[in-house]
Design an enzyme around this catalytic site. Structure first.
Site, PDB file in Angstrom:
ATOM      1  N   ASP A  72       1.379   4.701   2.344  1.00 23.48           N
ATOM      2  CA  ASP A  72       0.957   5.303   3.611  1.00 23.48           C
ATOM      3  C   ASP A  72       1.358   6.774   3.655  1.00 23.48           C
ATOM      4  OD1 ASP A  72       0.373   2.599   5.008  1.00 23.48           O
ATOM      5  OD2 ASP A  72       2.447   2.350   4.340  1.00 23.48           O
ATOM      6  N   ASP A  93      -3.369   4.472   2.689  1.00 23.07           N
ATOM      7  CA  ASP A  93      -3.746   4.831   4.063  1.00 23.07           C
ATOM      8  C   ASP A  93      -3.385   6.286   4.320  1.00 23.07           C
ATOM      9  OD1 ASP A  93      -4.538   2.250   4.597  1.00 23.07           O
ATOM     10  OD2 ASP A  93      -2.700   1.684   5.665  1.00 23.07           O
ATOM     11  N   ASP A  95       0.851  -1.181   0.000  1.00 18.40           N
ATOM     12  CA  ASP A  95       0.000   0.000   0.000  1.00 18.40           C
ATOM     13  C   ASP A  95       0.891   1.237   0.000  1.00 18.40           C
ATOM     14  OD1 ASP A  95       1.125   0.197   2.510  1.00 18.40           O
ATOM     15  OD2 ASP A  95      -0.771   0.210   3.603  1.00 18.40           O
TER      16      ASP A  95
END
Ligand code: DCT
Ligand code: MG
Length: 510
Positions: A345, A434, A343
């Site tokens: 962040d 995120d 992902d």
């Protein structure tokens, strides 16, 4: 006692004590008085040593028969820096930091030049700084040169992405993952710590001797290392890789939104493939899992750095549209220098805005992306942060900042502007993102916490608790002795509060 273990911890071979060979030589004029040489006999042999000593003296070098305090240069052949240090330890001699450890090639070049030549990296004997010679029994002086124990805490080691022990760390990570799937916490920690310490070594383990003095390597771990050294693989790892439960959990947890509980349930129900699960009408999926299945292919293919940079642009555009003064940092693995991640962040903070403005930011950003058709999934968690709350005791606790877990649509063109959209094909990739928003005065703690790695963070907290009587989490650092919160404006200040040398983000890949 484990027979293998016994074989490795048996008595060490005693090395013959080296005494300087007394030479009968005619006196020579010393031309280079500030250099005092000592030539090591070990591995060189008496005759060659005597020859080189005589030659060097004839050329005007001062060469000592015995090692003494006045020696400035030790010359050795076929010895590593650590070999020489070990030899010095056996002699009970303290190596000072001004003592040069040199390969014989330097002396030979000096002989050719008829004077001292410059010492360069190729002449200097390498000392693995993290790799002490194993301690000898009995009282001894600690050489002041370079010998430092490897810490049991990842936050006292520098771990770059340059892992020269992949063959071992991959094995231990598989074993750790299997323990995680079986909720065997203590074995999980054992394997993760072993993998972590091996990642920090500046050399490859090639024999069991190399594991001496390295912490976090218990009996079981050493047996596995030995098997890999001997056979190139571990039977235990092979058994895990062929294990049905491991394979199924690995597959199920690869779906966004599927954790151990769901995997356990599906495994018990007899499912072994994702297709069977997706097409089963009796199963209920959460919103997260539905998104996980929908964008599965994109999400399992890792995020590249170029994609992460493109996402960073998206985030900056959206956040700055509402809060032009906001600070946005990419955290997680990409901040540690990784080229791929699961992902992307981000940590967002801003001075001089009201609590209300800050609280509204993520809501505004999300609805902007929704309007633009870029939002594939979002889950916003409101802040439960309290200023005076003591840091959490749990090493793996989630923090209390406002955050959102997203899946964004990233158009290929935003990654590679040359790429023209293909006719009829999919023009975007789903990316997990995120975003975390923290109070401005907590940004250093949040940045440190969200940079990871997880193992590094765990050890930071463990170190704070056990070595400093302090409590650290993503929000704050609390000194239990003084009963005060320690403020920090930067990560460097947090390390300093903890009495730790600063470790750069790219050295935190523990
Ligand atoms: N983190 C945390 N608390 C959690 C989970 C994570 O403080 N409950 C921190 C530790 C690492 C960082 O946030 C980012 O987490 P991940 O994205 O899971 O890890 P990563 O190192 O970025 O790895 P990847 O490259 O796979 O994304
Ligand atoms: Mg990450």
């Amino acid at each position: 006692m484990d027979p293998l273990q016994a074989a490795h911890s048996g008595p060490r071979k005693k090395r013959p004590r080296q005494t300087g060979t007394l030479m009968v030589s005619s006196p020579h004029d010393v031309r280079f008085g500030d250099l005092v040489l000592f030539i090591l006999e070990k591995k060189m042999g008496t005759t060659r040593r005597a020859f080189l000593m005589e030659l060097a003296r004839r050329k005007g070098f001062r060469v000592e028969n015995e090692l003494s305090d006045s020696v400035t240069h030790i010359v050795a052949e076929n010895n590593s820096g650590n070999d020489v240090l070990e030899w010095l330890q056996v002699q009970n001699i303290q190596a000072s930091s001004r003592l040069e450890l040199l390969d014989v090639s330097w002396l030979i070049e000096c002989m050719g030049a008829g004077k001292p030549v410059e010492m360069t990296g190729k002449h200097q004997l390498l000392v693995r700084r993290d790799y002490p010679a194993s301690p000898k029994p009995g009282p001894q002086k600690t050489p002041s040169l370079a010998v430092q124990k490897i810490s049991e805490y990842a936050c006292q080691r520098r771990t770059t992405l340059n892992n020269c022990n992949c063959i071992f760390t991959n094995a231990f990570e598989i074993l750790a993952e299997n323990c995680e799937f079986r909720e065997n916490e203590s074995s999980y920690v054992t394997y993760m710590r072993a993998a972590s310490v091996l990642k920090s070594l500046p050399f490859t383990i090639i024999s069991m001797k190399d594991t001496e003095g390295i912490p976090c390597l218990g009996e079981k771990v050493k047996c596995i290392i030995e098997e890999i050294i001997e056979d190139g693989e571990s039977s235990e790892v092979n058994a895990v890789l062929n294990d049905e439960r491991y394979q199924s959990f690995k597959l199920f947890t690869s779906v966004f939104g599927v954790g151990l509980k769901t995997s356990e349930k599906w495994f018990r129900m007899g499912f072994r493939s994702l297709n069977k699960i997706k097409s089963d009408k009796s199963l209920k999926f959460t919103r997260m899992q539905k998104a996980g299945f929908l964008y599965y292919e994109d999400l399992v293919s890792c995020v590249t750095r170029a994609e992460a940079e493109a996402v960073s642009m998206l985030v900056k555009e959206a956040v700055w549209a509402f809060l032009p003064g906001a600070f946005i940092s990419m955290t997680g693995g990409f901040r540690r220098g990784k080229e791929i991640g699961h992902d992307v962040d981000f940590l967002i903070t801003s001075p001089e805005v009201t609590e209300d403005e800050k609280q509204q930011l993520l809501h505004k950003v999300i609805s902007l992306w929704e309007k633009k058709g870029l939002l594939l999934y979002s889950d916003l968690v409101e802040s439960t942060f309290e200023k005076l709350k003591l840091p959490s005791r749990k090493v793996d606790a989630l923090d209390h900042f406002q955050k959102c877990f997203l899946i964004l649509k990233l158009h290929h063109q935003r990654v590679d502007s040359d790429k023209s959209p293909q006719q009829g094909g999919k023009t975007w990739k789903a990316i997990r993102v995120d975003l975390v928003v923290c109070p401005y005065e907590r940004r250093a703690f949040a940045l440190l916490g969200w940079t990871g790695s997880r193992q590094f963070e765990r050890d930071l907290r463990r170190y704070a608790t056990h070595e400093r009587k302090m409590m650290l989490d993503n929000h704050a650092l609390y000194d239990k002795t003084k009963r005060i919160f320690l403020k920090a404006e930067s990560e460097e200040e947090i390390f300093a509060h903890l009495g730790l040398d600063y470790i750069e983000p790219w050295e935190r890949n523990a």
